[in-house]
Design a protein around this motif. Sequence first.
Motif, PDB file in Angstrom:
ATOM      1  N   ALA A   4       0.988  -1.035   0.266  1.00  0.00           N
ATOM      2  CA  ALA A   4       0.196  -0.101  -0.171  1.00  0.00           C
ATOM      3  C   ALA A   4       1.210   1.610   0.148  1.00  0.00           C
ATOM      4  N   ALA A   5       0.044   2.355  -0.543  1.00  0.00           N
ATOM      5  CA  ALA A   5       1.122   3.429  -0.345  1.00  0.00           C
ATOM      6  C   ALA A   5       1.152   3.903   0.626  1.00  0.00           C
ATOM      7  N   ASP A   6       2.005   4.509   1.339  1.00  0.00           N
ATOM      8  CA  ASP A   6       2.388   5.540   2.404  1.00  0.00           C
ATOM      9  C   ASP A   6       1.860   6.042   3.157  1.00  0.00           C
ATOM     10  N   SER A   7       0.471   6.911   2.569  1.00  0.00           N
ATOM     11  CA  SER A   7      -0.564   7.185   3.231  1.00  0.00           C
ATOM     12  C   SER A   7      -2.160   6.657   3.883  1.00  0.00           C
ATOM     13  N   LEU A   8      -1.711   5.661   3.073  1.00  0.00           N
ATOM     14  CA  LEU A   8      -2.963   4.122   3.470  1.00  0.00           C
ATOM     15  C   LEU A   8      -2.117   3.672   4.870  1.00  0.00           C
ATOM     16  N   LYS A   9      -0.697   2.737   4.892  1.00  0.00           N
ATOM     17  CA  LYS A   9      -0.062   2.821   6.236  1.00  0.00           C
ATOM     18  C   LYS A   9       0.406   3.864   7.638  1.00  0.00           C
ATOM     19  N   GLN A  10      -0.070   5.045   7.364  1.00  0.00           N
ATOM     20  CA  GLN A  10       0.352   5.704   8.237  1.00  0.00           C
ATOM     21  C   GLN A  10      -1.132   5.785   8.819  1.00  0.00           C
ATOM     22  N   LYS A  11      -2.028   5.374   8.055  1.00  0.00           N
ATOM     23  CA  LYS A  11      -3.564   5.813   8.391  1.00  0.00           C
ATOM     24  C   LYS A  11      -3.759   4.884   9.051  1.00  0.00           C
ATOM     25  N   TRP A  12      -3.866   3.543   8.965  1.00  0.00           N
ATOM     26  CA  TRP A  12      -4.240   1.716   9.074  1.00  0.00           C
ATOM     27  C   TRP A  12      -3.793   1.820  10.129  1.00  0.00           C
ATOM     28  N   LEU A  13      -2.827   1.412   9.841  1.00  0.00           N
ATOM     29  CA  LEU A  13      -1.701   0.373  10.520  1.00  0.00           C
ATOM     30  C   LEU A  13      -1.705   0.432  11.698  1.00  0.00           C
ATOM     31  N   PRO A  14      -1.563   1.651  12.940  1.00  0.00           N
ATOM     32  CA  PRO A  14      -1.489   2.281  13.536  1.00  0.00           C
ATOM     33  C   PRO A  14      -2.915   1.987  14.458  1.00  0.00           C
ATOM     34  N   GLN A  15      -3.788   2.429  13.995  1.00  0.00           N
ATOM     35  CA  GLN A  15      -5.039   1.499  14.524  1.00  0.00           C
ATOM     36  C   GLN A  15      -5.204   0.170  14.330  1.00  0.00           C
ATOM     37  N   ILE A  16      -5.113  -0.692  13.534  1.00  0.00           N
ATOM     38  CA  ILE A  16      -4.859  -1.989  13.494  1.00  0.00           C
ATOM     39  C   ILE A  16      -3.868  -2.861  14.539  1.00  0.00           C
ATOM     40  N   ALA A  17      -2.491  -2.033  15.240  1.00  0.00           N
ATOM     41  CA  ALA A  17      -1.528  -2.810  16.344  1.00  0.00           C
ATOM     42  C   ALA A  17      -2.229  -2.137  17.358  1.00  0.00           C
ATOM     43  N   SER A  18      -3.019  -0.810  17.462  1.00  0.00           N
ATOM     44  CA  SER A  18      -3.502  -0.755  18.945  1.00  0.00           C
ATOM     45  C   SER A  18      -4.821  -1.475  19.115  1.00  0.00           C
ATOM     46  N   GLY A  19      -5.830  -1.964  18.224  1.00  0.00           N
ATOM     47  CA  GLY A  19      -7.026  -3.009  18.619  1.00  0.00           C
ATOM     48  C   GLY A  19      -8.040  -2.081  18.064  1.00  0.00           C
ATOM     49  N   ASP A  20      -7.547  -0.109  17.859  1.00  0.00           N
ATOM     50  CA  ASP A  20      -9.164   0.337  18.350  1.00  0.00           C
ATOM     51  C   ASP A  20      -9.918   0.420  16.959  1.00  0.00           C
ATOM     52  N   LYS A  21      -9.039  -0.425  15.793  1.00  0.00           N
ATOM     53  CA  LYS A  21      -9.647  -0.954  14.511  1.00  0.00           C
ATOM     54  C   LYS A  21     -10.141  -2.509  13.948  1.00  0.00           C
ATOM     55  N   VAL A  22     -11.288  -2.671  13.756  1.00  0.00           N
ATOM     56  CA  VAL A  22     -11.460  -4.435  13.437  1.00  0.00           C
ATOM     57  C   VAL A  22     -11.092  -3.898  11.972  1.00  0.00           C
ATOM     58  N   VAL A  23     -10.169  -4.858  10.932  1.00  0.00           N
ATOM     59  CA  VAL A  23     -10.328  -4.895   9.654  1.00  0.00           C
ATOM     60  C   VAL A  23     -10.336  -6.276   8.809  1.00  0.00           C
TER      61      VAL A  23
END
Length: 384
Positions: free
Chosen positions: A102-121
Motif C-alpha cells: 500500500a501507499a505510505d498514506s494508507l500505511k500511516q492511516k491504518w497500520l497504527p489503528q490495527i496495531a492498537s486494536g482500535d480498528k477491526v479489519v
Amino acid sequence: MLDFSFSEEQQAFREMLREFSLKELLPNYTKWDSEGEFPRHLWKRLGELGVNGLRVPEKYGGSGADCVTTGIAAEEVGRGDFNLTYAVMLNGLISDIINNHAADSLKQKWLPQIASGDKVVGIALTEPAAGTDAAGIRSTAVRKGDRYILNGEKSGISAATIGDMFIVFAKTDQQSGSRGVSAFIVPRDLPGMECKGYEDMGNVLIGRGSIYMSDVEVPEENLIGLENQGFSQVMNGFDLSRLLIGLQCAGAAFQSLDETIEHVKTRHSFGKPLAKYQGVSFPIVHHYTHLELIKWQAYRGLWLRDQGKKHSKEAASVKWLGPKYSQEAIHECLLLNGHYAYTKEMPLEQRLRDVIGLEIGDGTAQANKFVIAKELIGKEYKPY
C-alpha cells in the motif's frame, strides 16, 4: 546446525501469553459465543499486549516481530479463546498486505489503528461464485476520474459484521481472469456498503457474513499496489495466514488435551483412573503425536518465511492437516470427558464447532493439495 529452540524473548512472550490466555480469555470463551457478542475490549487488550501489531513495523506502532514469534501468539491465544486468535491471524495477513504493497498514506492511516486494536479489519475476496477460483470474481471496480466505483457481493467474510475496514478484491480488467483483479482499502462506513451476518455453527463472535457494494466510491489512493495485480501481489500473504491457522487450531486442541489428561487422571472407573486404560491413554497419545507434527511443520514454515525461502507447500500442508487433526483431537476429548462435555457448560463443544470452520477458510483441503501437487510435480500440473 539445526536449532529448534525459541529465543529467551520468545519464550518469555509465550509464557506471558499462556498466563493471559488461560486466566483472562478462557473463563469467558463460551460466554461470548452464547451471547453472540464481540468483546472489542479484549481485542484492544490484545493490542496493548502487542498481539495485534506483531506484523506491523515499529514506526507504525507495532513490534515488527518475526513470523515465528507471530506463530507463538497464534498458538497461545488459541488455547484461551479460539476466535480472538483472529487478532493474530487476520491482522498478520492484512498488516503484511498493507505494509508490503500500500501507499505510505494508507500505511500511516491504518497500520497504527490495527496495531492498537482500535480498528477491526477484514479481507473480502470470496464471492458466491468464486472461492478458490479467483478468476471467477464478479465484483467490479470501474475507474471514474480520480475514483473507483465498486459493485458486487462478497460472501463468507470474517469480521463482516464487526469490521471497520475491508481489503476488497474486484475486477478492474474483465478480460484478464485473476490477473485483472485489484485490491482496495474500503472503509465500512462508505455510502453503498451493507454488511449482513450469518447464523454460523461456530466462530460466532467473529461476525462472518456477506458484504454488498452498490456504487461504492473509493479514492484512487485506496488502490493497494498496482492495478490488475492485486491478487498475485497478495497471494504470498496467504502462506503466512495458513501457517498461523494451523497453530491457532493446534493451540485449541492442545488445551483440550491438557484438560482431558487432568480429567482421566482423576476420574475413576471400575476402581482405577481412566488414564490407566489403554483405550483412553492411547487415543490421547495418537492425537498428541499428530498435533506435535503439525506444530513443528508450522514453525518450520514460519522460519522459512523469516529466511525469505519458499514455504508454500509447507503452508498448504499445515492448512489442510492442522484443522483436520485438531478437530479430530477435540472430538476425541469431548468423548473422553463424557456427557458433560456435550453441554455448553464446557468449552469442548464450542472448540469443535469453531475449529471446523477453518477446514474451509483460507483454502479447503483440496485447494491446498493443489498447491502441494503443483510444487511436487511441476508447473505443468493442472488439477481437474
